[in-house]
Design an enzyme around this catalytic site. Structure first.
Site, PDB file in Angstrom:
ATOM      1  N   HIS A 109       0.795  -1.254  -0.062  1.00 44.37           N
ATOM      2  CA  HIS A 109       0.002   0.036   0.195  1.00 44.37           C
ATOM      3  C   HIS A 109       0.891   1.324  -0.060  1.00 44.37           C
ATOM      4  O   HIS A 109       0.392   2.104   0.535  1.00 44.37           O
ATOM      5  CB  HIS A 109      -0.929   0.043   1.196  1.00 44.37           C
ATOM      6  CG  HIS A 109      -1.959  -1.015   1.121  1.00 44.37           C
ATOM      7  ND1 HIS A 109      -2.507  -1.477  -0.188  1.00 44.37           N
ATOM      8  CD2 HIS A 109      -2.658  -1.492   2.058  1.00 44.37           C
ATOM      9  CE1 HIS A 109      -3.624  -2.320   0.247  1.00 44.37           C
ATOM     10  NE2 HIS A 109      -3.799  -2.532   1.162  1.00 44.37           N
ATOM     11  N   HIS A 181      -9.999   1.950   0.669  1.00 45.67           N
ATOM     12  CA  HIS A 181      -9.843   0.842   1.369  1.00 45.67           C
ATOM     13  C   HIS A 181     -10.519   0.749   2.551  1.00 45.67           C
ATOM     14  O   HIS A 181     -10.658   0.507   3.757  1.00 45.67           O
ATOM     15  CB  HIS A 181      -8.370   0.669   2.143  1.00 45.67           C
ATOM     16  CG  HIS A 181      -8.107  -0.474   2.643  1.00 45.67           C
ATOM     17  ND1 HIS A 181      -8.758  -1.258   3.518  1.00 45.67           N
ATOM     18  CD2 HIS A 181      -6.940  -1.602   2.177  1.00 45.67           C
ATOM     19  CE1 HIS A 181      -8.031  -2.499   3.825  1.00 45.67           C
ATOM     20  NE2 HIS A 181      -7.170  -2.587   3.031  1.00 45.67           N
ATOM     21  N   GLU A 298     -11.811  -3.714  -2.757  1.00 40.85           N
ATOM     22  CA  GLU A 298     -10.844  -2.528  -3.158  1.00 40.85           C
ATOM     23  C   GLU A 298     -10.590  -2.831  -4.794  1.00 40.85           C
ATOM     24  O   GLU A 298     -10.063  -3.879  -5.135  1.00 40.85           O
ATOM     25  CB  GLU A 298      -9.376  -2.845  -2.625  1.00 40.85           C
ATOM     26  CG  GLU A 298      -9.483  -2.910  -0.952  1.00 40.85           C
ATOM     27  CD  GLU A 298      -8.357  -3.606  -0.343  1.00 40.85           C
ATOM     28  OE1 GLU A 298      -7.198  -2.993  -0.589  1.00 40.85           O
ATOM     29  OE2 GLU A 298      -8.579  -4.510   0.290  1.00 40.85           O
TER      30      GLU A 298
END
Length: 337
Positions: A109, A181, A298
């Site tokens: 991420h 997210h 996501e």
């Protein structure tokens, strides 16, 4: 009813003391709150089949809850690269770039300080229907090449659907993969486990993973496996996997539908992205929320794409524009087989 975009209100401070503000959007029965810290989708309030409203994303009352949370990424805007890059490295145009290894040996991420930990510039969207967040990620930030200028516009349409449009440009070749997210619980945040929700994913394939959640080969058929959500069924638990959407890179299409039989709420996810990561939150323990109390959907390109030339490319070059759109539609039903 025209969209109501309230003046931003103070919601706390980032760890470096920068003020953080909350923007509230309301239209057609949907009420959304967005923080300029991390681009966080703080709340989404929608009615159930009886007209009773509830917040259907997991979150915290102020920015301190997000900063202190041991399980990160609640509601956040993820970048530069959502999901994992194996070994914390990739090679582009013959040059290897080293990234933080913040998830075992992988970069996850965007690294140690991804876009979820930045305070974004915020302003009303040009059409008056939402809020536009923007930031500049300098060349070399978290090891990624190129100066990347990014924007994300959160807006409600006439039906009360939430549309997130991501854009980015760069001054040097780089890789980009952006997503939101949020953890969804259509029974309402804090109502308990979401594993009883029924899920359909428009995907005939899934990327097989090793023990570090890195793809091991080409997409595998879901038929006859626990990854087959082509027809609606209970989500259960034990998922942190990327599904290869049937529409590929051909344009926006319905990626997933999530239904809560108790409240009757329905979430429909439409996206231009070729993949969607299903994460059932089995591992997190974050204050008031326990394992499997929210389901992340996501929309994204695939994990480790910079190291996988057989996957849809995440490379962005000067003169090009990255653009991605995901829409979350809300409704109700009495039953959905």
């Amino acid at each position: 009813m025209t969209t109501a975009v309230t003046a931003p209100e103070r919601a706390g401070s980032a760890p470096d003391g920068t003020p953080v503000h909350r923007w509230v959007l309301e239209r057609a029965g949907t009420r959304v709150a967005v923080l300029d810290y991390g681009g966080i989708l703080q709340s989404v309030e929608v009615p159930d089949r009886d007209g009773v409203r509830a917040d259907v994303v997991l979150g915290f009352d102020d920015v301190g809850g997000y900063v202190d949370c041991p399980s990160p990424y609640f509601g956040a805007l993820i970048g530069r690269y959502a999901n994992r890059i194996a070994g914390g490295a990739f090679t582009l145009d013959g040059r290897t770039y080293r990234l933080p290894r913040n998830n075992g040996t992988n970069c996850l991420h965007g690294g140690e300080r991804g876009f979820d930990k930045r305070v974004w510039d915020a302003e009303p969207a040009a059409d008056g229907h939402g809020v536009r967040l923007s930031l500049v990620s300098p060349d070399g930030e978290e090891g990624f090449p190129g100066r990347l200028a990014v924007s994300a516009t959160y807006a409600l349409d006439a039906a009360g659907a939430l549309r997130i449009e991501y854009r980015a440009v760069t001054d040097a070749p780089t890789v980009v993969n952006l997503t939101n997210h949020s953890y969804w619980n259509l029974g309402g945040a804090g109502s308990g486990r979401a594993g009883g929700h029924r899920l359909r994913i428009a995907a005939g394939h899934v990327t097989p993973l090793d023990g570090d959640s890195v793809p091991t080969g080409p997409p595998a058929p879901v038929a006859g496996t626990r990854f087959d959500f082509r027809e609606p069924r209970e989500v259960g638990s034990g998922y942190d996997h990327n599904f290869v959407l049937d529409h590929g890179t051909s344009g926006a299409s319905v990626a997933a539908e999530l239904y809560d039989p108790v409240s009757g709420r329905v979430l429909t996810v439409t996206t231009t992205e070729p993949g969607i990561q299903l994460y059932t939150g089995d591992a997190f323990d974050a204050g008031p929320f326990g394992p499997c109390e929210g389901i992340a959907l996501e929309t994204q390109h695939f994990p480790d794409s910079p190291n996988r030339p057989d996957f849809p490319s995440t490379v962005l070059r000067p003169g090009e524009e990255f653009r991605s759109v995901t829409t979350y539609g809300f409704g109700t039903a009495d039953d959905r087989a």
